[in-house]
Design a protein around this motif. Structure first.
Motif, short mmCIF file in Angstrom:
data_model
loop_
_atom_site.label_atom_id
_atom_site.label_comp_id
_atom_site.label_asym_id
_atom_site.label_seq_id
_atom_site.Cartn_x
_atom_site.Cartn_y
_atom_site.Cartn_z
N GLU A 131 41.48 47.56 32.12
CA GLU A 131 41.02 48.55 33.15
C GLU A 131 40.41 47.57 34.15
OE1 GLU A 131 40.91 52.11 35.34
OE2 GLU A 131 42.04 51.36 33.79
N GLN A 132 39.54 46.84 33.77
CA GLN A 132 38.71 45.92 34.83
C GLN A 132 39.24 44.80 35.45
OE1 GLN A 132 35.01 44.92 33.05
NE2 GLN A 132 34.32 43.81 34.95
N TYR A 133 40.33 44.03 34.59
CA TYR A 133 40.75 42.86 35.13
C TYR A 133 42.34 42.98 35.27
CZ TYR A 133 36.41 41.13 33.75
OH TYR A 133 35.05 40.77 33.87
N LYS A 134 43.02 44.26 35.22
CA LYS A 134 44.54 44.05 35.46
C LYS A 134 44.95 43.51 36.59
CE LYS A 134 43.90 48.83 37.05
NZ LYS A 134 44.11 50.39 36.86
N TYR A 135 44.27 43.60 37.66
CA TYR A 135 45.07 42.84 38.78
C TYR A 135 44.88 41.29 38.72
CZ TYR A 135 45.63 47.52 40.50
OH TYR A 135 46.07 48.72 40.67
N SER A 136 43.48 40.97 38.19
CA SER A 136 43.36 39.38 38.00
C SER A 136 44.34 38.99 37.05
CB SER A 136 41.98 39.25 37.23
OG SER A 136 41.02 39.93 38.32
N ILE A 137 44.80 39.83 36.02
CA ILE A 137 45.64 39.28 35.01
C ILE A 137 46.95 39.05 35.82
CG2 ILE A 137 47.16 39.93 33.21
CD1 ILE A 137 44.84 41.32 31.93
N LEU A 138 47.43 39.84 36.63
CA LEU A 138 48.54 39.80 37.37
C LEU A 138 48.71 38.65 38.24
CD1 LEU A 138 49.47 43.57 38.28
CD2 LEU A 138 50.82 42.16 36.60
N TYR A 139 47.53 38.32 38.95
CA TYR A 139 47.44 37.11 39.82
C TYR A 139 47.47 36.14 39.18
CZ TYR A 139 45.27 33.63 42.94
OH TYR A 139 45.12 32.61 43.57
N LEU A 140 46.84 35.83 37.92
CA LEU A 140 46.89 34.59 37.14
C LEU A 140 48.27 34.53 36.42
CD1 LEU A 140 43.16 35.13 35.69
CD2 LEU A 140 44.04 33.48 37.09
N CYS A 141 48.88 35.43 36.31
CA CYS A 141 50.12 35.28 35.54
C CYS A 141 51.27 35.18 36.46
CB CYS A 141 50.61 36.50 34.55
SG CYS A 141 49.63 36.48 33.14
N ASN A 142 51.10 34.93 37.81
CA ASN A 142 52.15 34.73 38.66
C ASN A 142 52.03 33.67 39.59
OD1 ASN A 142 54.37 37.08 39.09
ND2 ASN A 142 52.23 38.02 38.22
N GLN A 143 51.48 32.52 38.87
CA GLN A 143 51.11 31.13 39.48
C GLN A 143 52.32 30.26 39.26
OE1 GLN A 143 48.57 31.23 41.62
NE2 GLN A 143 48.46 33.11 41.11
N SER A 144 53.20 30.47 38.23
CA SER A 144 54.09 29.26 37.76
C SER A 144 55.36 29.58 38.02
CB SER A 144 53.94 29.34 36.10
OG SER A 144 55.09 28.59 35.79
N SER A 254 35.62 31.21 35.64
CA SER A 254 35.34 32.37 36.49
C SER A 254 35.10 33.56 35.70
CB SER A 254 36.86 32.49 36.99
OG SER A 254 37.78 32.78 36.20
N TRP A 255 35.10 34.73 36.20
CA TRP A 255 34.34 35.90 35.69
C TRP A 255 35.53 36.41 34.48
CZ3 TRP A 255 29.46 37.27 35.71
CH2 TRP A 255 28.74 36.86 36.60
N VAL A 256 36.83 36.45 35.20
CA VAL A 256 37.96 37.04 34.11
C VAL A 256 38.21 35.88 33.12
CG1 VAL A 256 39.73 35.70 35.42
CG2 VAL A 256 40.10 37.57 34.19
N GLY A 257 37.75 34.53 33.44
CA GLY A 257 38.21 33.55 32.22
C GLY A 257 36.97 33.60 31.12
N ASP A 258 35.53 33.71 31.67
CA ASP A 258 34.61 34.14 30.57
C ASP A 258 34.77 35.40 29.79
OD1 ASP A 258 33.24 31.98 31.37
OD2 ASP A 258 31.83 32.86 32.53
N ALA A 259 35.12 36.36 30.48
CA ALA A 259 35.62 37.71 30.04
C ALA A 259 36.49 37.66 28.77
CB ALA A 259 35.75 38.80 30.83
#
Length: 678
Positions: A131-144, A254-259
């Motif tokens: 719920e908190q990081y869903k958009y961060s996940i999408l961003y990080l998973c669309n770099q390759s 980063s925040w999402v990385g630490d979490a």
């Protein structure tokens, strides 16, 4: 213009529990359905509080606050209790550890894979994390540019019930949501771009186009990828590299990385070396790291004037790589760069799984699958009532079944003649395996999936024709005895056909006992069982599809095959769950087809059965309240109590297996209240 009907899927954020926290390989009677309902109904939320200078994660009930007993059950699920003390605040320290329940499944020859089910508290943490990081996940998973299995967007909450929906409708066999497809039941929290299964990549235009452009293909994967991942490397990947994390004082990524790092440690007893295997969120964790590596490799090669799509093409499906190239030097530079960056993240290429192909890019497995496709076409593409089917679809049939019923009489002049020689088909499968130089494990899962798909289509075709007999029985001027004779003849032939198909299905399963093949087998046999349960007297009820004796023949065949699997478990000692899951299927046959207590007892002894959670769950489900299993049930319930005694009282609330087992036993209808108190 008619307005499109919009169908909403009413799922809350807790739907993550359905899709992303449990391994696919769990038995079909085990799910998070009621955990989802409990968390969604009372809406648990978390916040950090300082108590006596110690930071705590406090869980609060924010919905239906008047139901006080809810906190007591939540304390059990979340492990927030102390023996002899009243239930107070539901709280944990941020670094509290929980032990996942781990179970083994057959993976390779004489080698197991360990899968994990995380603690209910950790499952709630995953919900909050998404719920908190869903958009961060999408961003990080669309770099390759390499990845072909990655979260693309949050799965849709609705679909339109129209012709386009039928065209875009996803398949039941899809393990993940596919972007652009529509689903009536959500499978994963995110929709995934392009491919739900790796074999679909081989059939796609991308693969065919790469073969036109490049002469060579090298396939490889990573060695023990999930076991080798160091959880702190997620911070490296999200912060821009290990050097930045190491050089900057006090910087922890980063925040999402630490979490994400903290979450993966929490679900795995604070281990930093390796991540839990099985849940979808673990694949997302690995994907973020591998996407960063992909980027670095592509950038490094670009500096050497090696351009993606021009000089080479690379596709990655989780940890499986496909590299297309023309020049050997290109391959060497790619492998050199990838190896360097993998090493940076404690990962390495598996040399034993590296294969090089020269155009045409076709493997032995692909050749075998093509021959299997031809074999199955011969088995299932049998004309039943060919002239009547040719222009008849299920949709059209519904619209016209009440019109011109005289045409139904034509079926009495048609010859129904289907035949499946099981021994011959089994021999052909053996020939394919031998001549293609492969192993059964290379094609067993694919073969059973294709049988499942074709069986459903076959029964639909059969249903179209048989409904003509059903409609004829409703006409007064019909000679009902004549119609019944024809219908019973057809039913007998279908019975023989399905019995032979059951034989073939179990032959394939026994050649490669794995969880995936077990689940595919269950799906096939369950379709047959459901259809066969429509039995009875055709003249009295034309809606039945089998005479009772035909149903008994089919059920007896299934019972015999399951008993044979259990009896031969001693030669498949590393496939305990693969055999155990079949008891769920056996129970669907009904009381008259219970396996003898001796068969079950022999299976337990030969398999050296350890009474883990799934073993207890499935055996208790099968024993139920049947008197013939009283002795074995008593032994089982004693073994369950022993499991608690072997774990220190202070550690039981952290133990995923005991926590979930306790919740299940409290609601189990097959044990009495006195036992539950014990």
């Amino acid at each position: 213009m008619r307005k499109r009907k919009k169908i909403k899927l009413n799922y809350s954020k807790e739907r993550v529990l359905f899709s992303d926290v449990l391994p696919y390989e769990c038995p079909i009677i085990f799910s998070n359905r009621y955990l989802y309902r409990f968390l969604a109904k009372y809406l648990w939320v978390g916040e950090e509080q300082k108590i006596d200078n110690i930071t705590w994660n406090v869980l609060k009930q924010s919905k239906r606050l008047d139901q006080k007993d809810v906190s007591v059950f939540a304390a059990l699920l979340f492990g927030c209790y102390e023996k002899g003390k009243r239930i107070g605040k539901l709280q944990h320290k941020p670094n509290d550890l929980f032990y996942p329940y781990q179970f083994n499944i057959a993976h390779k020859t004489n080698k197991n894979r360990t899968l994990s089910i995380i603690h209910p508290y950790n499952q709630w943490q995953i919900v909050e994390f998404y719920e908190q990081y869903k958009y961060s996940i999408l961003y990080l998973c669309n770099q390759s540019s390499y990845s072909i299995r990655k979260p693309h967007k949050i799965a849709q909450y609705f679909y339109y019930r129209d012709r386009l929906h039928r065209k875009l409708s996803g398949h039941e066999s899809d393990k993940v949501e596919l972007f652009f497809n529509e689903y009536e039941n959500l499978k994963t929290y995110f929709s995934y771009e392009k491919y739900a299964n790796i074999y679909k990549f081989y059939e796609d235009y991308r693969y065919q186009r790469a073969e036109k452009k490049f002469k060579y293909l090298v396939k490889f994967d990573l060695q023990s990828c999930f076991d080798s991942i160091y959880t702190h490397t997620i911070s490296w990947a999200t912060a821009g590299g290990a050097n930045k994390v190491k050089v900057l004082p006090g910087y922890h990524g980063s925040w999402v990385g630490d979490a994400f790092d903290n979450l993966m440690q929490s679900v795995n007893a604070r281990e930093t070396n390796g991540i839990v295997i099985g849940p979808e969120f673990s694949r997302i964790f690995a994907e973020i790291i591998l996407q960063y590596i992909d980027q670095k490799v592509e950038q490094e090669l670009l500096k050497k004037n090696l351009r993606l799509k021009s000089t080479y093409e690379c596709y990655r499906y989780v940890d499986d790589y496909f590299l297309f190239y023309n020049d050997e030097n290109v391959r060497n530079l790619f492998m050199e760069s990838l190896t360097k960056w993998l090493k940076e993240f404690k990962l390495q290429i598996n040399p034993s799984k590296t294969e090089v192909y020269e155009r045409p890019f076709i493997t032995k497995v692909t050749i075998a699958k093509q021959r299997i496709e031809n074999l199955l076409s011969n088995i299932f593409s049998i004309p039943l009532w060919e002239e009547m089917e040719s222009n008849l679809s299920m949709e059209k049939e519904e619209d016209t079944e009440d019109e011109d019923l005289d045409k139904d009489r034509e079926i009495l002049d048609k010859k129904f003649n289907i035949y499946l020689p099981a021994n011959d088909v089994n021999t052909q499968i053996k020939v394919i395996v031998k001549e293609c130089g492969i192993e059964y494990r290379d094609i067993a899962n694919y073969l059973l999936e294709k049988i499942s798909q074709r069986l459903d289509a076959f029964l639909n075709r059969y249903e179209i024709g048989f409904k003509k007999y059903e409609r004829l029985m409703s006409k007064e001027e019909t000679n009902k005895d004549d119609v019944e004779t024809h219908a019973q003849r057809v039913q007998r032939k279908l019975t023989n056909y399905l019995v032979s198909l059951i034989d073939v299905t179990f032959f394939v399963f026994n050649s490669n006992r794995q969880i995936n093949t077990t689940l595919k087998l269950q799906k096939i046999i369950n379709s047959i069982i459901i259809y066969a349960k429509r039995h009875g007297d055709f003249k009295v009820n034309p809606a039945v599809r089998f005479q009772t004796i035909s149903k008994d023949i089919i059920f007896k065949k299934i019972q015999d095959e399951i008993a044979l699997v259990l009896a031969t478990t001693d030669s498949h000692r590393n496939t305990l769950h693969e055999s155990l899951y079949l008891l769920i299927l056996a129970k669907e046959l009904g009381y008259a087809y219970l396996l003898s207590p001796e068969v079950i007892r022999s299976f337990i002894e030969k398999s050296e059965l350890q009474y883990n959670f799934f073993a207890c769950l499935i055996l208790l489900y099968y024993y139920a309240n049947h008197k013939c299993y009283d002795l074995q049930k008593a032994l089982l319930t004693d073994e369950i109590l022993k499991k608690y005694r072997l774990v220190a009282e202070s550690e039981r609330k952290r133990n995923s297996e005991l926590t979930i087992l306790t919740a299940d036993m409290m609601t189990c209808p097959f044990v009495d209240d006195a036992y539950k108190q014990r």
